[in-house]
Design a protein around this motif. Structure first.
Motif, PDB file in Angstrom:
ATOM      1  N   UNK A   2      -8.426 -22.275  11.076  1.00  0.00           N
ATOM      2  CA  UNK A   2      -9.247 -23.439  10.759  1.00  0.00           C
ATOM      3  C   UNK A   2     -10.367 -23.609  11.778  1.00  0.00           C
ATOM      4  N   UNK A   3     -10.065 -23.367  13.044  1.00  0.00           N
ATOM      5  CA  UNK A   3     -11.105 -23.461  14.070  1.00  0.00           C
ATOM      6  C   UNK A   3     -12.196 -22.420  13.830  1.00  0.00           C
ATOM      7  N   UNK A   4     -11.785 -21.215  13.411  1.00  0.00           N
ATOM      8  CA  UNK A   4     -12.784 -20.180  13.144  1.00  0.00           C
ATOM      9  C   UNK A   4     -13.732 -20.619  12.030  1.00  0.00           C
ATOM     10  N   UNK A   5     -13.192 -21.165  10.942  1.00  0.00           N
ATOM     11  CA  UNK A   5     -14.046 -21.604   9.836  1.00  0.00           C
ATOM     12  C   UNK A   5     -14.924 -22.775  10.259  1.00  0.00           C
ATOM     13  N   UNK A   6     -14.401 -23.662  11.094  1.00  0.00           N
ATOM     14  CA  UNK A   6     -15.229 -24.770  11.594  1.00  0.00           C
ATOM     15  C   UNK A   6     -16.385 -24.249  12.436  1.00  0.00           C
ATOM     16  N   UNK A   7     -16.117 -23.223  13.236  1.00  0.00           N
ATOM     17  CA  UNK A   7     -17.195 -22.635  14.041  1.00  0.00           C
ATOM     18  C   UNK A   7     -18.254 -21.990  13.154  1.00  0.00           C
ATOM     19  N   UNK A  15     -18.496 -12.357   6.583  1.00  0.00           N
ATOM     20  CA  UNK A  15     -17.984 -12.688   5.248  1.00  0.00           C
ATOM     21  C   UNK A  15     -16.521 -12.287   5.119  1.00  0.00           C
ATOM     22  N   UNK A  16     -16.184 -11.075   5.567  1.00  0.00           N
ATOM     23  CA  UNK A  16     -14.795 -10.614   5.492  1.00  0.00           C
ATOM     24  C   UNK A  16     -13.872 -11.535   6.289  1.00  0.00           C
ATOM     25  N   UNK A  17     -14.302 -11.951   7.479  1.00  0.00           N
ATOM     26  CA  UNK A  17     -13.487 -12.843   8.296  1.00  0.00           C
ATOM     27  C   UNK A  17     -13.286 -14.193   7.605  1.00  0.00           C
ATOM     28  N   UNK A  18     -14.325 -14.676   6.933  1.00  0.00           N
ATOM     29  CA  UNK A  18     -14.208 -15.956   6.214  1.00  0.00           C
ATOM     30  C   UNK A  18     -13.250 -15.831   5.032  1.00  0.00           C
ATOM     31  N   UNK A  19     -13.315 -14.719   4.293  1.00  0.00           N
ATOM     32  CA  UNK A  19     -12.379 -14.484   3.189  1.00  0.00           C
ATOM     33  C   UNK A  19     -10.936 -14.508   3.707  1.00  0.00           C
ATOM     34  N   UNK A  20     -10.689 -13.794   4.804  1.00  0.00           N
ATOM     35  CA  UNK A  20      -9.332 -13.711   5.344  1.00  0.00           C
ATOM     36  C   UNK A  20      -8.841 -15.078   5.802  1.00  0.00           C
ATOM     37  N   UNK A  21      -9.665 -15.791   6.557  1.00  0.00           N
ATOM     38  CA  UNK A  21      -9.244 -17.087   7.110  1.00  0.00           C
ATOM     39  C   UNK A  21      -9.019 -18.111   6.007  1.00  0.00           C
ATOM     40  N   UNK A  22      -9.942 -18.164   5.036  1.00  0.00           N
ATOM     41  CA  UNK A  22      -9.805 -19.146   3.961  1.00  0.00           C
ATOM     42  C   UNK A  22      -8.582 -18.848   3.095  1.00  0.00           C
ATOM     43  N   UNK A  23      -8.359 -17.573   2.775  1.00  0.00           N
ATOM     44  CA  UNK A  23      -7.188 -17.206   1.971  1.00  0.00           C
ATOM     45  C   UNK A  23      -5.897 -17.496   2.729  1.00  0.00           C
ATOM     46  N   UNK A  24      -5.892 -17.234   4.018  1.00  0.00           N
ATOM     47  CA  UNK A  24      -4.714 -17.517   4.839  1.00  0.00           C
ATOM     48  C   UNK A  24      -4.371 -19.002   4.803  1.00  0.00           C
ATOM     49  N   UNK A  25      -5.364 -19.860   5.015  1.00  0.00           N
ATOM     50  CA  UNK A  25      -5.115 -21.297   5.022  1.00  0.00           C
ATOM     51  C   UNK A  25      -4.677 -21.795   3.651  1.00  0.00           C
TER      52      UNK A  25
END
Length: 737
Positions: free
Chosen positions: A390-395, A345-355
């Motif tokens: 973006x690749x991380x969120x797609x995975x 969840x933390x990784x998704x928050x970081x990646x989505x906010x970054x994008x």
């Protein structure tokens, strides 16, 4: 909120001060100073906007009141004023000596320092709150201490306060003059162009606003020349449009100073977007701290390299080393699952906010500057930065879509509640709600908001019985066999990068992938044809090795967080003995992994559902004994599961299981995988051992894109295990949050 934040800050500060001073016998002032440093680094997002300014002014008032109420500070000690001015000179000289000695290090390390900046560093050294607080602490101690007299304590406060006063009045008031004298405060050429460009855009905004506001039904038109006379900040802007780039720059070679300046502004825009997300509740304070720290680190490096704020976040998106401890057997699986999901969840928050922040900053930069070479360079750097996020969120969308769904649900719920609060206050402003009604509705929405923060939606892992019933292997087994196998099934959560088994190791059990992605690799086979060597939901790993009693044929490593099941080899053997149909089904289920590993060019991009359809409808499995022969047609392909076979009347080495049996020479395959292939439309192979198990696929329909859908297959065969397995191959089971 400002009063509450100030009250909490001072309460914590006083508790820390008295705990250190009275209970631990250490400096309370230094403790409070350390607490302030902690606030600055860790709790940076706890105080926003006006709260920071109000807290700063309030601290100044408290310190000033503590000093000025001491009426004895300016009495006695006739020579104190002389000592004060002497001490002021000594402080300035000591600062010159310190900066001079350390200048070589300050010049070549860190941010770098030239001689002009060194002069400013010497002259702008002001004394303030910490020094005054320490002197007050000494004065307080002197009233009870046998070592320091009260007069000495008062003298400490007088000299410290005097130094603070002189540095503020003398140094502080003349620092601007020194800056101008050294020409440090002058704007660089890129900044002057940015200033002029912004003024031109301001003029356009003013004209646009005048067009909207300059005329109305009640009062009529306004006079533009009168309005402009009062906007003196835009004097001299009339004329042709200002250009942000210098005249010496080409479209393909933007100026380095300009590029650095725009990068810094772009990163500042990203940081501003993070603040907006924090206010909206899209990210937590912890996530905001990490994101803003990455921007600060990237700003430090803009002169040496392209945008690199994602590089600073990589360590927070990758699995840290201490998480490997969770894979040990002493940690309960529920605890492993909880921490794994929280990390995801933390990784998704970081990646989505970054994008999102980068997308917002790109839009603002393009809107402000337009299609210029320098904007194109920075925007391209930003897009490259976002590829990995973006690749991380797609995975994650493939492996654990429920995590993304819960994160988005939290953000939307928080945003909706905040909009309801704004709507209620707006109704009060326009007079449609009275204060009592507003208070009642506001309290109700605030209660919902607190409940969301205390008990947010959580990622719910499906129950084991649901996972077992939807698994293609277990769900297709007869009820009695399934209960026996499922009773010994172990549900396991594996972190990314964990090895499930290695090539050549003894096959002790099978792995059933419920959620997540795993990748395979082989030591002795080149993988140039294998672009996507992965297995996802519904895959069964290690089954062939159990059936053939062979070591594992490849390495299998998790490529994301994986929820899987482990079944020991003894249970598989017991299930096979219970029903001959189960053994046949197991052999066919093992073909999925073999087909992708031995023939990746043909099967690796084939969806799991279509591959199961091909196995169920267009394959034929037979056992041949020594001396018996079988044919491979031109539009067929075979897999040798057990034993040895040789091309009849051929001189080639025999094929050893597991191996692919191809009907023709295909240059796209490795020679080691096609040693049994020859030109022609019909090939006859002969079994070389007592028992050779071979599966032959009719790939004519597959090659022409005519694979039938699973809804057309085996509905009339009620007990067909392969058909039941195909029905279970769907998207990963996602429970409602």
């Amino acid at each position: 909120m400002t009063v509450i934040e100030i009250s909490l800050t001072f309460s914590v500060s006083y508790v820390a001060f008295f705990t250190a001073q009275e209970a631990l016998n250490v400096s309370g002032v230094l403790t409070v100073m350390t607490l302030g440093m902690f606030y600055s680094v860790v709790a940076r997002t706890a105080f926003k906007g006006e709260s920071q300014q109000s807290l700063h002014h309030f601290c100044g008032v408290v310190i000033a009141e503590s000093i000025l109420r001491s009426s004895s500070l300016f009495k006695d000690n006739d020579h104190s004023w002389g000592y004060l001015f002497l001490l002021y000179v000594f402080v300035q000289v000591s600062r010159v000596v310190v900066v001079g000695v350390l200048f070589p290090f300050l010049r070549y390390f860190g941010y770098g320092l030239d001689w002009k900046e060194a002069i400013i560093l010497v002259w702008s050294g002001l004394r303030g709150v910490v020094a005054l607080a320490l002197s007050l602490s000494i004065k307080r101690t002197s009233d009870k201490s046998p070592y320091i007299s009260p007069n000495t304590g008062t003298l400490f406060v007088f000299l410290t306060g005097g130094i603070v006063f002189l540095t503020l009045i003398v140094n502080g008031s003349t620092t601007q003059f020194v800056l101008r004298l050294l020409k440090i405060d002058s704007l660089s050429a890129p900044k002057r162009r940015m200033l002029n460009y912004t003024k031109y855009e301001m003029l356009n905004k003013a004209l646009e606003a005048f067009g909207d506001l300059g005329d109305d039904e009640e009062l009529g038109p306004a006079e533009w020349h009168t309005v402009k006379r009062y906007i003196t900040s835009l004097n001299g802007v009339d004329g042709e449009r200002m250009h942000l780039l210098s005249s010496s720059e080409n479209d393909d070679n933007p100026d380095h100073m300009n590029l650095k300046d725009i990068r810094v502004r772009f990163l500042n825009g990203i940081q501003a977007a993070y603040w907006v997300m924090l206010d909206e509740g899209s990210i937590t304070q912890t996530t905001a701290n990490l994101l803003m720290r990455s921007v600060d680190e990237a700003i430090d490096l803009v002169s040496h390299e392209a945008l690199c704020d994602w590089k600073c976040l990589k360590s927070y998106v990758n699995i840290p080393n201490h998480y490997k401890f969770l894979q040990s057997s002493i940690v309960p699986q529920k605890l492993v699952t909880y921490f794994s999901v929280q990390k995801l969840e933390s990784e998704c928050y970081i990646s989505a906010a970054f994008l999102r922040a980068h997308r917002t900053a790109r839009q603002q930069l393009h809107k402000f500057i337009g299609d210029s070479a320098i904007a194109t360079v920075v925007i391209r750097e930003s897009e490259v930065e976002g590829e990995e996020a973006r690749k991380f969120l797609d995975d994650v969308r493939v492996s654990f879509p429920q995590v993304l769904r819960v994160v988005k649900t939290r953000q939307v719920t928080y945003a909706i509640l905040n909009r309801l609060i704004e709507y209620i206050h707006n109704l009060e402003k326009i007079g449609l709600l009275e204060k009592k009604e507003t208070s009642c509705l506001h309290d109700a929405v605030q209660t919902d908001l607190k409940r969301l923060l205390r008990n947010p939606p959580l990622v719910k892992i499906p129950k084991i019985r649901d996972l077992i019933s939807t698994n293609p292997l277990l769900g297709a087994l007869p009820a009695t066999v399934r209960e026996t196998v499922a009773g010994s099934t172990k549900e396991i959560m594996k972190m990314s990068g964990t090895t499930l088994y290695r090539e050549g190791s003894k096959a002790a059990g099978i792995w059933l992938i419920s959620n997540g992605v795993v990748k395979w690799s082989r030591k002795n086979t080149s993988q140039k044809h294998s672009l996507y060597p992965t297995f996802t939901h519904g895959s069964t790993l290690g089954l062939y090795e159990i059936l053939a009693e062979k070591p594992y044929i490849c390495d299998v490593t998790t490529d994301s967080v994986v929820l899987c099941f482990y079944i020991e080899a003894e249970k598989i053997s017991s299930a096979m003995r219970s029903d001959p149909a189960v053994e046949d089904f197991f052999w066919r289920e093992s073909l999925i992994l073999l087909a992708k590993v031995l023939l990746p060019h043909m099967f690796e991009n084939m969806p799991m559902q279509d591959l199961r359809t091909l196995i169920a409808e267009r394959s034929m499995m037979n056992i041949y004994f020594s001396g018996e022969s079988f044919e491979i047609l031109h539009q067929s392909v075979g897999l040798l599961l057990e034993g040895y076979v040789r091309l009849q009347d051929g001189q080639d080495e025999p094929l050893t299981a597991p191996a692919a049996i191809l009907p023709r020479v295909d240059q796209s395959f490795h020679r080691s995988e096609t040693s049994g292939s020859r030109a022609g439309s019909l090939y006859v192979y002969q079994a070389e051992t007592r028992r050779a198990r071979v599966v032959i696929f009719d790939i004519a329909g597959f090659e022409h894109g005519d694979v039938m859908s699973s809804s057309q297959l085996f509905w009339e065969e009620e007990n067909n295990l392969c058909a039941r397995a195909m029905v279970n191959v769907r998207e990963p089971l996602i429970p409602k949050s």
